[in-house]
Design a protein around this motif. Structure first.
Motif, PDB file in Angstrom:
ATOM      1  N   GLU A  65       0.807  -1.216   0.000  1.00 36.85           N
ATOM      2  CA  GLU A  65       0.000   0.000   0.000  1.00 36.85           C
ATOM      3  C   GLU A  65       0.839   1.263   0.000  1.00 36.85           C
ATOM      4  O   GLU A  65       0.456   2.276   0.590  1.00 36.85           O
ATOM      5  CB  GLU A  65      -0.947  -0.017   1.205  1.00 36.85           C
ATOM      6  CG  GLU A  65      -1.899  -1.184   1.164  1.00 36.85           C
ATOM      7  CD  GLU A  65      -2.881  -1.163   2.314  1.00 36.85           C
ATOM      8  OE1 GLU A  65      -3.218  -0.064   2.791  1.00 36.85           O
ATOM      9  OE2 GLU A  65      -3.314  -2.245   2.716  1.00 36.85           O
ATOM     10  N   GLY A  66       2.003   1.209  -0.609  1.00 36.55           N
ATOM     11  CA  GLY A  66       2.809   2.408  -0.756  1.00 36.55           C
ATOM     12  C   GLY A  66       3.471   2.852   0.524  1.00 36.55           C
ATOM     13  O   GLY A  66       3.859   4.010   0.656  1.00 36.55           O
ATOM     14  N   GLY A  67       3.623   1.983   1.486  1.00 34.11           N
ATOM     15  CA  GLY A  67       4.283   2.328   2.729  1.00 34.11           C
ATOM     16  C   GLY A  67       3.346   2.669   3.864  1.00 34.11           C
ATOM     17  O   GLY A  67       3.768   2.725   5.010  1.00 34.11           O
ATOM     18  N   GLN A  68       2.049   2.918   3.570  1.00 33.45           N
ATOM     19  CA  GLN A  68       1.131   3.165   4.686  1.00 33.45           C
ATOM     20  C   GLN A  68       0.847   1.855   5.409  1.00 33.45           C
ATOM     21  O   GLN A  68       1.146   0.786   4.908  1.00 33.45           O
ATOM     22  CB  GLN A  68      -0.167   3.806   4.208  1.00 33.45           C
ATOM     23  CG  GLN A  68      -1.169   2.855   3.589  1.00 33.45           C
ATOM     24  CD  GLN A  68      -2.468   3.545   3.267  1.00 33.45           C
ATOM     25  OE1 GLN A  68      -2.577   4.755   3.278  1.00 33.45           O
ATOM     26  NE2 GLN A  68      -3.473   2.764   2.966  1.00 33.45           N
ATOM     27  N   MET A  69       0.274   1.952   6.602  1.00 37.77           N
ATOM     28  CA  MET A  69       0.012   0.761   7.412  1.00 37.77           C
ATOM     29  C   MET A  69      -0.967  -0.151   6.663  1.00 37.77           C
ATOM     30  O   MET A  69      -2.063   0.277   6.321  1.00 37.77           O
ATOM     31  CB  MET A  69      -0.580   1.181   8.753  1.00 37.77           C
ATOM     32  CG  MET A  69      -0.729   0.061   9.737  1.00 37.77           C
ATOM     33  SD  MET A  69       0.808  -0.749  10.177  1.00 37.77           S
ATOM     34  CE  MET A  69       1.641   0.513  11.086  1.00 37.77           C
ATOM     35  N   PRO A  70      -0.580  -1.385   6.385  1.00 37.56           N
ATOM     36  CA  PRO A  70      -1.440  -2.267   5.593  1.00 37.56           C
ATOM     37  C   PRO A  70      -2.757  -2.588   6.288  1.00 37.56           C
ATOM     38  O   PRO A  70      -2.846  -2.542   7.508  1.00 37.56           O
ATOM     39  CB  PRO A  70      -0.612  -3.550   5.454  1.00 37.56           C
ATOM     40  CG  PRO A  70       0.772  -3.156   5.769  1.00 37.56           C
ATOM     41  CD  PRO A  70       0.696  -2.001   6.699  1.00 37.56           C
ATOM     42  N   ARG A  74      -4.151  -2.811  10.225  1.00 35.18           N
ATOM     43  CA  ARG A  74      -5.056  -1.784  10.758  1.00 35.18           C
ATOM     44  C   ARG A  74      -6.290  -2.398  11.397  1.00 35.18           C
ATOM     45  O   ARG A  74      -6.924  -1.783  12.245  1.00 35.18           O
ATOM     46  CB  ARG A  74      -5.502  -0.844   9.645  1.00 35.18           C
ATOM     47  CG  ARG A  74      -4.406  -0.003   9.076  1.00 35.18           C
ATOM     48  CD  ARG A  74      -4.932   1.146   8.267  1.00 35.18           C
ATOM     49  NE  ARG A  74      -5.792   0.771   7.180  1.00 35.18           N
ATOM     50  CZ  ARG A  74      -5.442   0.736   5.910  1.00 35.18           C
ATOM     51  NH1 ARG A  74      -4.204   1.042   5.567  1.00 35.18           N
ATOM     52  NH2 ARG A  74      -6.299   0.399   4.969  1.00 35.18           N
TER      53      ARG A  74
END
Length: 172
Positions: A65-70, A74
């Motif tokens: 996800e581009g480095g955001q928390m998957p 979450r």
């Protein structure tokens, strides 16, 4: 005889493994990258200038996800079938329509036969696809013959104590 082609009654050549071809326009040649500037995919070969994706051996995962928390990190992680919010969400949950004996007392006359159709007509068990369970809330004084899929122990004792009978119906 070896180069004779078989034809059917209309005169068309019979289809076989030797003459199968894909439909015209259904197959597309692969993109040849890194073959000069004029090809449109030369120099960096469609990978852009810098960054992780331009490097050799870079992999793009479907869940990345581009480095955001998957999303799987979450979301909450409650396990086991015993909790309402747990992971196997609806696997172990059973659904019944509850009908209390106080409602039977209020809506039916003494000696009446309380069937599933009668419960539906009285507005107590409206859904025909969900089993009906008689529950022990309230008191009953009239002798009734009650037909339902399930009975709680207290409801069974209350109906039989008032002189009524309990009939368990097989669910579909």
């Amino acid at each position: 005889m070896a180069d004779e082609t078989k034809t059917d009654e209309t005169g068309a050549e019979a289809i076989g493994l030797h003459n199968l071809k894909p439909a015209p326009g259904s197959r597309k040649a692969r993109k040849r990258i890194g073959r000069g500037e004029g090809s449109g995919t030369g120099k960096t070969s469609g990978r852009g200038q810098k960054g992780y994706g331009s490097r050799a051996g870079s992999k793009s995962r479907a869940r990345f996800e581009g480095g955001q928390m998957p999303i799987h990190m979450r979301m909450r992680k409650l396990r086991g079938p015993h909790m309402k919010k747990s992971m196997p969400f609806e696997m172990f949950r059973t659904e019944t329509q509850g009908v209390n004996v106080q409602d039977l007392e209020a809506r039916f006359d003494s000696g009446a036969e309380v069937t599933l159709e009668a419960l539906k007509a009285a507005g107590l068990a409206k859904r025909s696809d969900v089993p009906v369970k008689i529950l022990a809330k309230g008191e009953i004084t009239k002798p009734l013959t009650v037909h339902a899929h399930k009975f709680s122990a207290g409801a069974k004792a209350a109906i039989e104590g008032a002189g009524g009978t309990v009939v368990e119906v097989e669910s579909k």
